[in-house]
Design an enzyme around this catalytic site. Sequence first.
Site: not given
Lengths: 311, 311
Positions: A50, A72, A75, A80, A112, A169, A201, A207, A269, A300
């Site tokens: 993000k 903003t 969640s 952050q 932050y 691929d 998902e 959704d 790890k 992510s």
Amino acid sequence: MNKQTLIKTHTRIKPFIHNTPVLTSELLNEAAGCNLYFKCENFQKMGAFKMRGATNAILSLSEEERQRGVVTHSSGNFAQAVSLAAQNLGIKAYIVMPENAPQVKKNAVRTYGGDIIECESTLKAREETANKIKAEKGASFLHPSNQDEVIYGNSTAAIELLEEQLNLDFILAPVGGGGLLAGTALATHLFSNNCKTIGAEPMAVDDAYRSLVSGQIETNKTTLTIADGLRTNLGNRNFPIIKQHVEKIIRVEENEIINAMQLIWERMKIIIEPSSAVPLAAVLKHKEEFKNKNVGIILSGGNVDVTKLPF
Amino acid sequence: MNKQTLIKTHTRIKPFIHNTPVLTSELLNEAAGCNLYFKCENFQKMGAFKMRGATNAILSLSEEERQRGVVTHSSGNFAQAVSLAAQNLGIKAYIVMPENAPQVKKNAVRTYGGDIIECESTLKAREETANKIKAEKGASFLHPSNQDEVIYGNSTAAIELLEEQLNLDFILAPVGGGGLLAGTALATHLFSNNCKTIGAEPMAVDDAYRSLVSGQIETNKTTLTIADGLRTNLGNRNFPIIKQHVEKIIRVEENEIINAMQLIWERMKIIIEPSSAVPLAAVLKHKEEFKNKNVGIILSGGNVDVTKLPF
């Protein structure tokens, strides 16, 4: 939007982000029956991809807009990201957070320099609170996933992955609000040789899967998944990109997410959050489809409360 | 033993080990008040630096000795290392393990093709069982820490760290049996510009600290530390090296180890075992001493049962 837009985006945000490593694991390759390339956004600044979108969105504002700050609702990880990106650029960040957000994420926002405004844990309450701040302070609203600058910023993770591994691929990314999947699909479309983008998902909040089937944005009735970054719905900016450039979406069960998460922790790890485990769970569920292929996976993020694990 | 010996050792084992990354963290630098460079042996093959010493010890055997296999006793990581190193070279590994060793470590030994022989959880029982196998099978005994080839192999982690960060003021390594600390001290002495080696040890098993004070090998009365890799005592091969080349040993409490471990998990998003957290705990305990210095830390391994965490 073309390739040049994304190259410019990448150049602009580079000073503020890490070019995160691409890790491999012989043990996981054996388990999956394919060659996995993990783009480690859990090692990104503030611990998630993000940071890319948030930084790009703020850098896109005018000097005058920056003076009034940004607002903003999130969640967690986007909160952050906006806080740190704003701090890096010396501007004010107002963060609307659900009151039940994990303490570890609230603390990080404060670390932050973000200014937290708590609200109820519904999308409606979040939006209303953010709108109020927008009106009162003149702050620019940044959307966690449904804003072009955020999508373009997010695309840079896949661009870097393809710079390191051109002959992929498939690239798999988790899908929640759709900002990462849309960015990944754009980058893969523009920067790869015929690589396909696949979304992953949780079945409990499918959704995006249903949206691709029906051709219109569907919503979730519940948010009952451990993958807390994936509980939100697609938006009108990212859905058209997903519809055009995403091959398909694979759905996985909660236990499959937890197993994949534990596998990555134990074998590689590294610490990833549940949302990051969803693509590996998808590969392990559809082994035949990926057999002997070169498969990129966007991990992510890694912002998980290590005192409260599902295993 | 001179610099050339270690260079040859490194060249010999390179095809069988990872040159693990050196990671940094702005957040941990701020917390510690110095510049930390973490050599990530938790990303080493089988998850610990022990792969280096085990590989070198096996490569030092004659063809005839290799035919008869190798035997060792180990509470965990060296067992995995010998199993994998032996498997890589197509030879037999007999692993004497205490019956109460973590299941996750036993499973890993089996994964790597090691042949487990269980015994009581005392050093005496381990040594007797290993001697029996040595006599019966003609297998070569490999010591986890008190053997020159193992010490030289272990030294290569610090050599690689210094290749990447020559201007370190200190390198810290945890000390248990002494094989890593001795190897680190040798490498630092021979490959650095005036860098000092410091050992880090749990207060509860401070045999190495007491040995440096008394000038002779002291032993532990208990093994009551969470740092399960550091419960053993020094040996006659590594102690002279430690006495000559280690600046000092810093002792830390159990809660300091756990806090440092959690800090690395949360801030760096990597999984380390408790033993690996001991050097950071030492730096955080003696901040003044390390202020603004360049400090290398050997993160010795990442083989921890993620279902049983101390936080």
